[in-house]
Design an enzyme around this catalytic site. Structure first.
Site, PDB file in Angstrom:
ATOM      1  N   GLY A 268     -29.350   4.628 -17.094  1.00 50.33           N
ATOM      2  CA  GLY A 268     -29.855   5.990 -17.331  1.00 50.33           C
ATOM      3  C   GLY A 268     -30.340   6.623 -16.042  1.00 50.33           C
TER       4      GLY A 268
ATOM      5  N   ARG B 215     -22.841   3.128 -17.608  1.00 53.05           N
ATOM      6  CA  ARG B 215     -23.021   1.744 -18.035  1.00 53.05           C
ATOM      7  C   ARG B 215     -21.627   1.125 -18.088  1.00 53.05           C
ATOM      8  NH1 ARG B 215     -27.294   4.337 -20.661  1.00 53.05           N
ATOM      9  NH2 ARG B 215     -29.268   3.331 -20.192  1.00 53.05           N
TER      10      ARG B 215
ATOM     11  N   ASP C 277     -33.332  -2.639 -15.810  1.00 52.30           N
ATOM     12  CA  ASP C 277     -33.108  -4.086 -15.900  1.00 52.30           C
ATOM     13  C   ASP C 277     -31.649  -4.446 -16.205  1.00 52.30           C
ATOM     14  OD1 ASP C 277     -33.232  -3.300 -18.500  1.00 52.30           O
ATOM     15  OD2 ASP C 277     -34.977  -4.501 -19.036  1.00 52.30           O
TER      16      ASP C 277
ATOM     17  N   THR D 223     -36.009   4.256 -13.343  1.00 50.90           N
ATOM     18  CA  THR D 223     -35.982   4.519 -14.785  1.00 50.90           C
ATOM     19  C   THR D 223     -37.283   5.222 -15.141  1.00 50.90           C
ATOM     20  OG1 THR D 223     -36.256   3.528 -16.985  1.00 50.90           O
ATOM     21  CG2 THR D 223     -36.772   2.131 -15.112  1.00 50.90           C
TER      22      THR D 223
ATOM     23  N   ASP E 187     -38.807   4.827 -17.805  1.00 50.61           N
ATOM     24  CA  ASP E 187     -39.537   4.055 -18.810  1.00 50.61           C
ATOM     25  C   ASP E 187     -40.670   3.194 -18.254  1.00 50.61           C
ATOM     26  OD1 ASP E 187     -37.737   5.113 -20.639  1.00 50.61           O
ATOM     27  OD2 ASP E 187     -36.351   3.445 -20.434  1.00 50.61           O
TER      28      ASP E 187
ATOM     29  N   ASP F 147     -40.641   0.192 -17.355  1.00 51.27           N
ATOM     30  CA  ASP F 147     -40.675  -1.096 -18.054  1.00 51.27           C
ATOM     31  C   ASP F 147     -40.145  -2.238 -17.192  1.00 51.27           C
ATOM     32  OD1 ASP F 147     -38.116  -0.147 -17.993  1.00 51.27           O
ATOM     33  OD2 ASP F 147     -37.633  -0.623 -20.069  1.00 51.27           O
TER      34      ASP F 147
ATOM     35  N   ARG G  49     -37.961   3.585 -24.485  1.00 50.76           N
ATOM     36  CA  ARG G  49     -37.285   2.395 -25.064  1.00 50.76           C
ATOM     37  C   ARG G  49     -38.308   1.484 -25.751  1.00 50.76           C
ATOM     38  NH1 ARG G  49     -33.087  -0.472 -21.411  1.00 50.76           N
ATOM     39  NH2 ARG G  49     -34.979  -0.885 -20.236  1.00 50.76           N
TER      40      ARG G  49
END
Lengths: 328, 328, 328, 328
Positions: free
Chosen positions: A15, A76, A107, A130, A132, A134, A176
């Site tokens: 993303g 992707r 990741d 990202t 996120d 995360d 996510r």
């Protein structure tokens, strides 16, 4: 001993996130600074495999530090998950004389990088990009800070309507499986409640909290819901449930969606991207591989990709307490 | 032993900064959470002296988390520098039953707080609120992050004109004696050169750098100048000097000025303010005094006010190197 | 009869303005739609003279509708004021097979266009691009609406500080000899007073107005000053004068400067630019020349360049009255 | 002859829109200017009925010109649709000595106003406040311009992601039965296709258009869909249909939702609101009733409420043509 590095490829994958372009710029210019050739690789691992390469110099990245998205495009790749795909990637990189990769992504991106690097003994450094946040090994991923600002600005606007009409809004934000965006923007936007996957509030306690809020005289409420939260099956069912049990509320849902991924990066993200690009290239030049660059205690640090992937970026639970205190 | 604290006053002093309202809100609501009375004090130390107090509850601070400025107003007080002034302040605080103070501001604010606290054994905790980021004991002062975004957005706009007209712009940014704003926004906006008081570039090297930039094919340039920088006597003389020595440049000056102080705080500043307010009140309740709350390694920490005032927030010299690499 | 037009040149000249890129895009794509070749001319009339041309197709203008500045660069040309300069321009245009020009800029731009067009019987259509809105024949010039938003957002920020510190701010805005920006942003930002060249308020009445404002309980004030206003010799002397006569005010000055020229255009300016580009090209194809396209009563209309230059865009005096009513 | 008006009530009703606060401010201050009392009425017609009134003076509306939403709150009232409800409303207005109403809202608001006004011979002037721009008698409703900017900024962000990933995005925007927002933002954001209720493109032609766009080399596309458009049953089914028929596209949907209703009003909307408030109050003072104030050819004009409700604000079909030209 490690081979001398003379040509570095740079790519984005997964993303997109604000700050990716600033990171590309930094990688390209750090290469130029060290008289290393730099090759832009388009469309993530698909581009690596297909040889979609273009030489870049300091001028190629002019005027992109403040642009959202990624000029190298992202994707992707299913083919890169196959041995044949990675073999072809290696062959094309070799043919082009590329000695090392800087890969910008999350990741999934790093997992691919790690497998590839080990299979072909190919030097790789990752930059965490990202929204996120995360990823283990960095307090901030690229794009996270920008997304937080985008979200609080959006909630500020929705609050205008919420308080004009005495409404309850459930606002779904990205992230996510992680609640970082929800937790920070919930505190930042003064949300009455924050629902994140890391903490199961439970529907009963949510209802109670909303009742208390109503009784305390609040006429409108904002609840920020992380997309990964499972309190309701999704935010629309959550709305139905609450409307059923609290008929006095006029409940609305807003799914903020893809605006969170774009936009001009914040100063924080631009500076972070610039620092990460320098660190990534200079780490490769020092013979490092299979590391991710990250921000830890305001310094650039390396974390093994393996840890970055497996580790868990823990949520700051102090913030949940702060949110509780702010809304009592 | 410390007297139990039942009533806390909160005030803002010195130059205003985005996030001050979010910090006031947090102090007020943390007091409410702990069943402590909270009193808003208007117009900084002048208001302390004159008894310009107003009780605040959770509802008083509704809808201010995203507002710039300070609802409690701010001022620089000459009277508070006198013994008589501080005596009167103490008397009025006592009369109102206020047991402790949370004071939001910069080093001038903290200096006053420290003297007062020692003279009357009056508990005080400081929250660093200034866009300049020039306070020891916190990686970020309140308002700094917001100001960075305001500045890079302004420079992005000026760059539109600079590159349309092949111009050189000197852009003066705030920061008093410190170069934090200039350094971060210079990197974030992709400035060709950054002039900060902490590093004396020298006029000769500036000219050389601009010449190199021109020769490398750049047709427009942005130089970010910290207001505290002394390379020229001021930014207008700097322009004159450069125009005299580099006639091929059409040089313009922009002094960004007070827009840097206002505006809705970034998510980062709102979260930081919320955390600092909680920490400040709870530190007072634990009997702490004469400390400043700060963000160190992403955690809330206390630093003695004395150190916060005397210490120096050091500039991140890594960023100067990053800037050099980005512009070669 | 007019020669058939097969190749159109497009250029920007004078000060840049948001929406110029959107207008370039529209001209290029309208040419493509009508199967006309389109040539981008760089750096205004200097580029016309020097043959700095580049063919453009629909893809050349991808992704620029929301960008400030002008990808074709802009300049003010001294050489084009000479007969020799214009002769050379004509020769180079002829050599390149360019049959007509769309020129985007202000009255300086149109004056040059008119002279040139008459000398060489060369078809020209003008698009009014300037933030100043000082062109006759259009209710809005390109960039005006965007500049208004930039200015009110800046004043909103400054008001945070003004009201936190009980200050009086003089804010100088652009507009050359015209008060359009000052008048609209003064009303839009709720300024206590608006100083424009079209109306001489006089220093005495300004002081009186400020006194009245103070007496009515206002603790802070914003005065918007058009750069063309001559009430004081400039905004800094104005400040000195007021500080001398009204010692109770802490007066500050902010010159908003070049941020007003840049930035992503508003939706209004993007739509206006798109419409103007279509109208300009299709007017040339219909054999029109020496006209400016403009927005009159929400419709695209043509005004002879001669009138556009000589006419005066009149200020909406109703707005001055509205401002008076709002501030009593 | 009409009764002299000494006390005016002001209210907002229906969906909130940016600029409503600026209009309230203008009504209040225009009353103050003419020495007329002004009463704020809360929660739309429900507040009229229940006597939820509060006197307002020039200070009551301080600092709201730039705030989204409405400080008077808004609501849709079922009770006002009954004779009893309106009777009670009249009684409470009379008891409070209110002689006339300024009502800010959309056609539902005006319909109620017209019935009420005729039943009780009660003077009413309407101000068109809705982001949808679907009111006859004004080229712009309050909030429309702001919503356009909010939408194009959101689409700009989504385009970052769209072009980074080569995706097709369907973006649903507000507008109820009207396509004004979709049409203007579609042109302003450079959308490849615009779907509005006023023009039935048909699914076949949409597919064809997307195919042509793909063949012309575009790798990403934005389609703006008005919420009132019926080409698919809704935007999600539209996505499914396109994905089924054009497998090479990765299609995403974004419903922008309530962010379009809030936010600080644009300069245009602030100025418009200020003008409309003056015109509304002064029209009442001149004995006018049952009119709506509107912007026609940049002037304030009155249109009978009856016409405003029944008439149709026609879409600018020139813009559809402009969009077609821009995307070929």
């Amino acid at each position: 001993m490690a081979k001398e590095i003379k040509k570095i490829g740079v790519m984005t994958s997964g993303g997109d996130a604000p700050g990716m372009n600033a990171a590309i710029r930094s990688v390209v210019r750090t290469c130029a600074y060290h008289n290393i050739e730099c090759i832009g690789i388009y469309r993530g691992y698909d581009g690596v495999i297909e040889g979609d390469y273009k030489p870049m110099n300091a001028r190629s990245v002019k005027g992109i530090i403040n642009k959202g998205g990624t000029i190298l495009k992202s994707a992707r790749s299913d083919v890169f998950r196959t041995v044949e795909g990675r073999k072809k990637a290696y062959n094309n990189l070799s043919k082009a004389g590329i000695d090392a990769l800087v890969t910008i992504g999350g990741d999934g991106t790093f997992t691919g990088a790690l497998i590839f690097s080990k299979e072909f003994n190919f030097p790789v450094i990752g930059i965490p990009g990202t929204i996120d946040n995360d990823i283990y090994g960095t307090s901030h991923t690229l794009g996270f800070d920008t997304a937080l600002n985008t979200v609080v600005e959006a909630i500020d606007k929705i609050r205008d309507t919420a308080s004009s009409h005495n409404r309850l809004f459930f606002i779904e934000v990205m992230g996510r499986d992680a609640g970082h965006i929800a937790l920070n923007t919930g505190v930042g936007a003064g949300a009455e409640e924050i629902l994140i996957p890391e903490e199961d509030l439970g529907l009963d306690r949510l209802l109670e909290s909303l009742k208390r809020s109503k009784q305390s005289g609040k006429t409108s409420s904002i609840v920020v819901v992380a997309e990964g939260d499972k309190i309701g099956k999704n935010v629309f069912e959550l709305r139905d449930y609450v409307e059923e049990h609290m008929s006095y509320y006029d409940v609305r849902v807003s799914v903020l969606g893809h605006i969170q991924r774009g936009g001009s990066p914040s100063c924080f993200d631009r500076v972070l991207a610039s620092r990460m690009g320098v660190k990534a290239v200079e780490s490769l030049l020092k013979g490092k591989s299979n590391y991710m660059v990250g921000l830890l205690n305001n310094k650039m640090e390396l974390t093994p990709l393996k840890q970055a992937i497996k580790g868990k970026s823990t949520i700051n639970l102090e913030l949940l307490r702060v949110s509780d205190i702010m809304t009592t």
